[in-house]
Design an enzyme around this catalytic site. Structure first.
Site, PDB file in Angstrom:
ATOM      1  N   HIS A  97       0.849  -1.195   0.000  1.00 46.23           N
ATOM      2  CA  HIS A  97       0.000   0.000   0.000  1.00 46.23           C
ATOM      3  C   HIS A  97       0.881   1.241   0.000  1.00 46.23           C
ATOM      4  CE1 HIS A  97      -2.698   3.144   1.394  1.00 46.23           C
ATOM      5  NE2 HIS A  97      -3.662   2.416   0.881  1.00 46.23           N
ATOM      6  N   GLU A 169      -3.864   1.997  -7.228  1.00 47.01           N
ATOM      7  CA  GLU A 169      -4.297   3.093  -6.374  1.00 47.01           C
ATOM      8  C   GLU A 169      -3.361   4.282  -6.582  1.00 47.01           C
ATOM      9  OE1 GLU A 169      -6.690   1.503  -2.832  1.00 47.01           O
ATOM     10  OE2 GLU A 169      -4.594   1.254  -2.305  1.00 47.01           O
ATOM     11  N   GLY A 175      -6.962   9.036   0.114  1.00 51.07           N
ATOM     12  CA  GLY A 175      -7.096   9.713   1.406  1.00 51.07           C
ATOM     13  C   GLY A 175      -7.773  11.067   1.341  1.00 51.07           C
TER      14      GLY A 175
HETATM   15  P1  PGA Z   1      -9.476   6.164   0.382  1.00 49.12           P
HETATM   16  O1  PGA Z   1      -8.332   5.070   0.632  1.00 49.12           O
HETATM   17  O2  PGA Z   1     -10.633   5.436  -0.253  1.00 49.12           O
HETATM   18  O3  PGA Z   1      -9.795   6.678   1.751  1.00 49.12           O
HETATM   19  O4  PGA Z   1      -8.905   7.198  -0.522  1.00 49.12           O
HETATM   20  C1  PGA Z   1      -8.035   4.176  -0.388  1.00 49.12           C
HETATM   21  C2  PGA Z   1      -6.886   3.312  -0.008  1.00 49.12           C
HETATM   22  O5  PGA Z   1      -5.911   3.789   0.586  1.00 49.12           O
HETATM   23  O6  PGA Z   1      -6.919   2.107  -0.325  1.00 49.12           O
END
Ligand code: PGA
Length: 257
Positions: A97, A169, A175
């Protein structure tokens, strides 16, 4: 027909009590949405108890860990091994991640070692890749993503296809400070990642589940989910309340792939 994947990483959120309440609510909700395959990725400390709750209900909700060390045991203070996670009965291991890469210096090579260890122990590695805003600005997103993907999958054989998942992502979309990606951009990148997988594995690369994540919410979820090469959504804060997560399920409706 494959079920569309829908899951959430809690990151460093929820006490155990909150996590158990969430899991109980979600177990009930998902019975109404058989078109999806669901997973949750709580903090390590919650995994045993949540696994017990899932098992007691014979729930199809899959359980993941947010990271894993690649060694079975050893002098690695603060780390959690595959054997420990296997004992709990975890299904999925999230790896790479962007927050792990950014704050804990996780490299592509480490992600590859962990992915191979996860496969060896029968887990589903959920390998996360994503370019930075600067990569996008310089027009090198695809190069960065191909590098991350190819290194993560080094020595991962075609026989493992179906057992590992990839989540794209974009770091700039993740975030509270993130900007949701345009669906057309997600389509372009997912089509590209599919080509990289097919170059690497031949036609069977088409069967690797490709999830999208980063500021997925009730307004954009369906626009992403309907794209040909999006096989699932990996959601953060918009799925941290069961009712909000359910609202996304309703918004998605029927997704056939
Ligand atoms: P978010 O997080 O949906 O809050 O942007 C996504 C993630 O980090 O997998």
């Amino acid at each position: 027909m494959k079920k569309f994947l829908l899951g959430t990483n809690w990151k460093m959120n929820k006490t155990l009590a909150e996590g158990l309440a969430y899991s109980a609510a979600l177990m009930t909700i998902i019975g109404k949405y058989p078109q999806f395959e669901f997973f949750i990725i709580p903090p390590y400390t919650h995994l045993w108890k949540i696994k017990e709750a899932l098992a007691a209900q014979k729930s199809p909700l899959k359980l993941g860990a947010q990271n894993m060390h690649e060694q079975d045991s050893g002098q690695f203070t603060g780390e959690i091994s595959p054997l420990m996670l296997a004992e709990i009965g975890v299904d999925i291991i999230e790896l790479g991640h962007s927050e792990r890469r950014q704050y804990f210096n996780e490299s592509d090579e480490a992600v590859n070692r962990k992915a191979r260890a996860a496969l060896k122990h029968g887990f589903t590695p959920l390998i996360c890749i994503g370019e930075q805003q600067a990569d996008k600005d310089y027009g090198v997103s695809k190069e960065m993503l191909a590098k991350q993907l190819k290194i993560a999958l080094t020595d991962v054989p075609a026989a493992a296809i179906g057992q590992f998942w990839i989540a794209y992502e974009p770091v700039w979309a993740i975030g509270v400070a993130g900007t949701p990606a345009a669906a057309a951009y997600v389509e372009e990148i997912h089509d590209f990642l599919r080509r990289v997988l097919i170059d690497r594995y031949g036609p069977s690369g088409a069967a690797v589940p490709l999830l999208f994540g980063g500021s997925v919410n009730i307004d954009n979820a369906r626009d992403y989910a309907r794209l040909a090469n999006v096989d699932g959504l990996f959601i953060g804060r918009s799925a941290w309340e069961p009712e909000l997560f359910e609202a996304i399920m309703v918004a998605l409706g029927t997704i056939t792939k």
